[in-house]
Scaffold this motif. Sequence first.
Motif, PDB file in Angstrom:
ATOM      1  N   ALA A  11       0.829  -1.209   0.000  1.00 48.51           N
ATOM      2  CA  ALA A  11       0.000   0.000   0.000  1.00 48.51           C
ATOM      3  C   ALA A  11       0.863   1.259   0.000  1.00 48.51           C
ATOM      4  O   ALA A  11       0.571   2.240  -0.703  1.00 48.51           O
ATOM      5  CB  ALA A  11      -0.928  -0.009   1.203  1.00 48.51           C
ATOM      6  N   ILE A  12       1.927   1.223   0.768  1.00 48.59           N
ATOM      7  CA  ILE A  12       2.839   2.377   0.825  1.00 48.59           C
ATOM      8  C   ILE A  12       3.518   2.580  -0.528  1.00 48.59           C
ATOM      9  O   ILE A  12       3.617   3.702  -1.041  1.00 48.59           O
ATOM     10  CB  ILE A  12       3.876   2.180   1.946  1.00 48.59           C
ATOM     11  CG1 ILE A  12       3.179   2.226   3.309  1.00 48.59           C
ATOM     12  CG2 ILE A  12       4.970   3.252   1.874  1.00 48.59           C
ATOM     13  CD1 ILE A  12       4.047   1.792   4.463  1.00 48.59           C
ATOM     14  N   GLU A  13       3.967   1.478  -1.116  1.00 47.54           N
ATOM     15  CA  GLU A  13       4.644   1.572  -2.413  1.00 47.54           C
ATOM     16  C   GLU A  13       3.692   2.046  -3.506  1.00 47.54           C
ATOM     17  O   GLU A  13       4.103   2.739  -4.439  1.00 47.54           O
ATOM     18  CB  GLU A  13       5.229   0.206  -2.779  1.00 47.54           C
ATOM     19  CG  GLU A  13       6.414  -0.187  -1.910  1.00 47.54           C
ATOM     20  CD  GLU A  13       6.922  -1.588  -2.218  1.00 47.54           C
ATOM     21  OE1 GLU A  13       6.236  -2.322  -2.964  1.00 47.54           O
ATOM     22  OE2 GLU A  13       8.007  -1.941  -1.703  1.00 47.54           O
ATOM     23  N   ALA A  14       2.419   1.684  -3.382  1.00 44.91           N
ATOM     24  CA  ALA A  14       1.418   2.107  -4.373  1.00 44.91           C
ATOM     25  C   ALA A  14       0.888   3.507  -4.091  1.00 44.91           C
ATOM     26  O   ALA A  14       0.093   4.034  -4.878  1.00 44.91           O
ATOM     27  CB  ALA A  14       0.256   1.111  -4.387  1.00 44.91           C
ATOM     28  N   GLU A  15       1.332   4.099  -2.997  1.00 49.64           N
ATOM     29  CA  GLU A  15       0.834   5.402  -2.552  1.00 49.64           C
ATOM     30  C   GLU A  15      -0.685   5.385  -2.423  1.00 49.64           C
ATOM     31  O   GLU A  15      -1.385   6.299  -2.845  1.00 49.64           O
ATOM     32  CB  GLU A  15       1.292   6.520  -3.506  1.00 49.64           C
ATOM     33  CG  GLU A  15       2.813   6.658  -3.570  1.00 49.64           C
ATOM     34  CD  GLU A  15       3.256   7.787  -4.487  1.00 49.64           C
ATOM     35  OE1 GLU A  15       2.446   8.251  -5.311  1.00 49.64           O
ATOM     36  OE2 GLU A  15       4.423   8.215  -4.365  1.00 49.64           O
ATOM     37  N   ASN A  16      -1.176   4.288  -1.851  1.00 48.92           N
ATOM     38  CA  ASN A  16      -2.609   4.108  -1.642  1.00 48.92           C
ATOM     39  C   ASN A  16      -2.826   3.489  -0.260  1.00 48.92           C
ATOM     40  O   ASN A  16      -3.242   2.327  -0.144  1.00 48.92           O
ATOM     41  CB  ASN A  16      -3.192   3.205  -2.741  1.00 48.92           C
ATOM     42  CG  ASN A  16      -4.711   3.302  -2.831  1.00 48.92           C
ATOM     43  OD1 ASN A  16      -5.329   4.187  -2.244  1.00 48.92           O
ATOM     44  ND2 ASN A  16      -5.315   2.386  -3.578  1.00 48.92           N
ATOM     45  N   PRO A  17      -2.550   4.262   0.800  1.00 51.49           N
ATOM     46  CA  PRO A  17      -2.650   3.703   2.149  1.00 51.49           C
ATOM     47  C   PRO A  17      -4.090   3.352   2.514  1.00 51.49           C
ATOM     48  O   PRO A  17      -5.046   3.982   2.048  1.00 51.49           O
ATOM     49  CB  PRO A  17      -2.114   4.838   3.035  1.00 51.49           C
ATOM     50  CG  PRO A  17      -2.376   6.079   2.247  1.00 51.49           C
ATOM     51  CD  PRO A  17      -2.176   5.682   0.809  1.00 51.49           C
ATOM     52  N   LEU A  18      -4.228   2.342   3.348  1.00 51.67           N
ATOM     53  CA  LEU A  18      -5.548   1.909   3.800  1.00 51.67           C
ATOM     54  C   LEU A  18      -6.172   2.997   4.664  1.00 51.67           C
ATOM     55  O   LEU A  18      -5.521   3.571   5.540  1.00 51.67           O
ATOM     56  CB  LEU A  18      -5.416   0.608   4.607  1.00 51.67           C
ATOM     57  CG  LEU A  18      -6.705  -0.035   5.099  1.00 51.67           C
ATOM     58  CD1 LEU A  18      -7.593  -0.446   3.949  1.00 51.67           C
ATOM     59  CD2 LEU A  18      -6.377  -1.252   5.977  1.00 51.67           C
TER      60      LEU A  18
END
Length: 397
Positions: A143-150
Amino acid sequence: MTKSTIEESNLFKPINVGNVTLKHRIAHLPTTRVRSDSETHIPTDLQLQYYKDRAKSGGLIVAEGTIVTPKLGIFPNVPGIWTREQALGWKQIVDAVHEQGGSIALQLWGAGSKASPALLKKNGLDYVAASAIYPDKDTEKAAIEAENPLRPLTINEIENLTKVEYPNAIKLALDVAGFDFVELHFANGFIASQFLNPNTNERDDQYGGTVENRSRFLLEIIDNAFKVADPKKIAVRFSPGNNFREPINPAAKEDFTYIAEQLQARADTGNELGFIDLVDGSFDLSDNKSDLVDISYFLSKWKGTVLRGGSYNLEKEQQWKRPVDVANADDRTLVGFGRQYIANPDLPDRIKNNWLLNAYDRKTFYTLYNYGYNTYPFHGQVFDADPEAKVEGIPLS
């Protein structure tokens, strides 16, 4: 166990479930198999053949987990039911099942924190769940690498899911595709479980804290389902003793006692579900075995039809004893199989006649191809399939 004992058991007596009459009480449990179109999430001709073959016995099939809305997670080659085009593809499968004399339910699936944050990002969607609690370190890193945090779902988003998204999927499944039932997948650590389990829900609003609040999400979906469909066409899947894909719920017995009481109260006032699908085994992938889970407290509160599955290891000796005993214990229980139904399209006939089973191959469960999907023979059939054949499905349009 003798052939006559099996044949004369409740397993092979007709039963009324909702608005349909089943010829026997052996059901196909939902099994994710990733054979749909990767872009449109429309089911394919491979799925049509798979379900058509397993409908020939006249039993109940619960089809695979199907995406309610991309907002709760999408996966490659997993089917959807949020568009009319998807529903029309499913209709071809439903019609084929009915032509064979079978009945079929569609399982409605929302992943939540189990979704892929990178795939959501690619599709312009946030990664959301009941709370911002990652299922594991690898997913958090992704999620961090995708810049899409939960992040937690907002109240407005929850309201849209319960009042719009789920009812839309239910109407498409029942009114357009023609399924006999929809089964709400509220088990195994997915979105409703994430709300219910206090280890994955740290909300401080009306959806967190007490069991009344933590179960509000799933009960609101059920109540809104009743507004758009006959309650007898609605089913729910729960896993009260689950330790797979989520942390153990320390309040599981209290939580599911409350839920059973709530659903029975609705049944008592004319809104009885078609059935409740209960996972009664705790599966361990490492040794490929299931341990029994006590669901007696749930069954003491819920008086309606129940589908049970997950605890049938099918050892060579007395392999049908437990299914027969469970079916004979009352007159309201269906017995479900997953892996064995995958490998044996004629499983009810094999049980009834005490025939040997085809062995399933786990390595082919999640490939995209027909091999290991429609290449298991019926009893007495010789079927020499090529494991190197890469036959993919064609979307049903």
